[in-house]
Motif scaffolding. Structure first.
Motif, short mmCIF file in Angstrom:
data_model
loop_
_atom_site.label_atom_id
_atom_site.label_comp_id
_atom_site.label_asym_id
_atom_site.label_seq_id
_atom_site.Cartn_x
_atom_site.Cartn_y
_atom_site.Cartn_z
N CYS A 187 0.83 -1.21 0.00
CA CYS A 187 0.00 0.00 0.00
C CYS A 187 0.87 1.26 0.00
CB CYS A 187 -0.91 -0.01 1.23
SG CYS A 187 -1.99 -1.46 1.25
N ASN A 188 1.19 1.74 -1.19
CA ASN A 188 1.95 2.98 -1.31
C ASN A 188 1.02 4.16 -1.06
OD1 ASN A 188 4.00 1.31 -2.09
ND2 ASN A 188 3.95 1.86 -4.25
N VAL A 189 1.40 5.05 -0.15
CA VAL A 189 0.58 6.21 0.15
C VAL A 189 1.45 7.45 0.09
CG1 VAL A 189 -1.07 7.25 1.76
CG2 VAL A 189 -0.80 4.77 1.73
N GLU A 190 0.97 8.49 -0.57
CA GLU A 190 1.74 9.73 -0.65
C GLU A 190 1.61 10.52 0.64
OE1 GLU A 190 0.17 11.80 -4.04
OE2 GLU A 190 0.64 10.13 -5.40
N LYS A 191 2.59 11.37 0.90
CA LYS A 191 2.53 12.31 2.01
C LYS A 191 1.25 13.12 1.88
CE LYS A 191 5.23 16.18 3.85
NZ LYS A 191 6.60 16.75 3.87
N GLY A 192 0.47 13.19 2.97
CA GLY A 192 -0.80 13.91 2.90
C GLY A 192 -1.97 13.04 2.46
N GLY A 193 -1.67 11.77 2.17
CA GLY A 193 -2.73 10.84 1.79
C GLY A 193 -3.14 9.97 2.96
N ILE A 194 -4.21 9.21 2.79
CA ILE A 194 -4.66 8.31 3.85
C ILE A 194 -4.89 6.91 3.29
CG2 ILE A 194 -5.79 10.19 5.13
CD1 ILE A 194 -8.52 9.00 4.23
#
Length: 237
Positions: A187-194
């Motif tokens: 589960c790759n999540v960007e900074k500021g993502g949930i």
């Protein structure tokens, strides 16, 4: 933000990822609030490998307004409805040199205010005067978790890995995973993502290999009242 497909994904797969929920400025403000706290309390755990704050929203109440921005409120309202409340919150910081590895597991306990004998509640654990118990399955199935990412997270710095659909199989012992039929997803999540996930989904994370830190705020929600005199210890509307 069309949330129907995210709602479907949570039901079917057990998780979903939504990026751009917080702006860079909002993430900076949250980070600042965390940096300015007294870390000597019982609810804090500090080692070279991990820094964690239990009861995060209680310990740093000023982050509450920063976290529950319009985007998060809309996501919770549209995906889960307006009856849900916070039942647990933790902040994790895996620093750059951390080689913290987490084996596959389900989140099977809830935080409560006291220990009382109730049918189908148990086993119990106590950490720093905090009571945790495994409740009946219907309570676990009702919870959802939002993980707010303060850093870009991918397979190189310990992103969560999950087994899709495993949330719908009840209590699932990790040693019984049949890899012929199950598949793993990073589960790759960007900074500021949930990332939103059901606690019963089998999940774990690998060690970091790129020396980048990974800070995550983990918040659990439910809309169920507990039986008799038992209360959620971190309940917050």
């Amino acid at each position: 933000m069309n949330l129907q497909n995210h709602k479907d994904s949570i039901l079917e797969e057990g998780f979903t990822i939504i990026n751009d929920v917080f702006s860079v400025k909002e993430i900076e403000k949250i980070s600042e609030a965390i940096q300015n706290i007294d870390t000597s309390k019982d609810t804090f755990r500090k080692s070279e490998d991990l820094f964690a704050i239990r009861q995060f929203l209680k310990e740093i109440p000023e982050v509450k307004d920063l976290i529950f921005n319009e985007n998060i409120k809309k996501i919770i309202g549209e995906i889960f409805g307006d009856k849900y409340f916070v039942v647990k919150s933790i902040y994790f910081d895996k620093p750059e040199k951390s080689n913290w590895y987490v084996a596959y597991h389900q989140d099977l306990t809830i935080s409560v205010d006291k220990k009382i004998e109730l049918p189908n509640f148990g086993p119990w654990t106590t950490k720093q005067n905090q009571f945790a118990v495994q409740p009946p399955l219907n309570i676990l199935e009702n919870i959802f978790t939002i993980r707010i990412h303060l850093d870009d997270t991918d397979e190189n710095n310990g992103a969560l890995k999950v087994i899709p659909k495993s949330h719908s199989k009840g209590i699932y012992r990790p040693e019984t995973i049949d890899w012929k039929i199950e598949k793993e997803e990073i589960c790759n999540v960007e900074k500021g993502g949930i990332m939103i996930m059901k606690p019963l989904i089998l999940h774990g994370s690998n060690r970091t290999t790129n020396g980048k830190r990974r800070r995550v705020i983990h918040i659990e929600f439910s809309d169920l009242e507990l039986p008799e005199q038992l209360n959620w210890s971190e309940r917050m509307n």
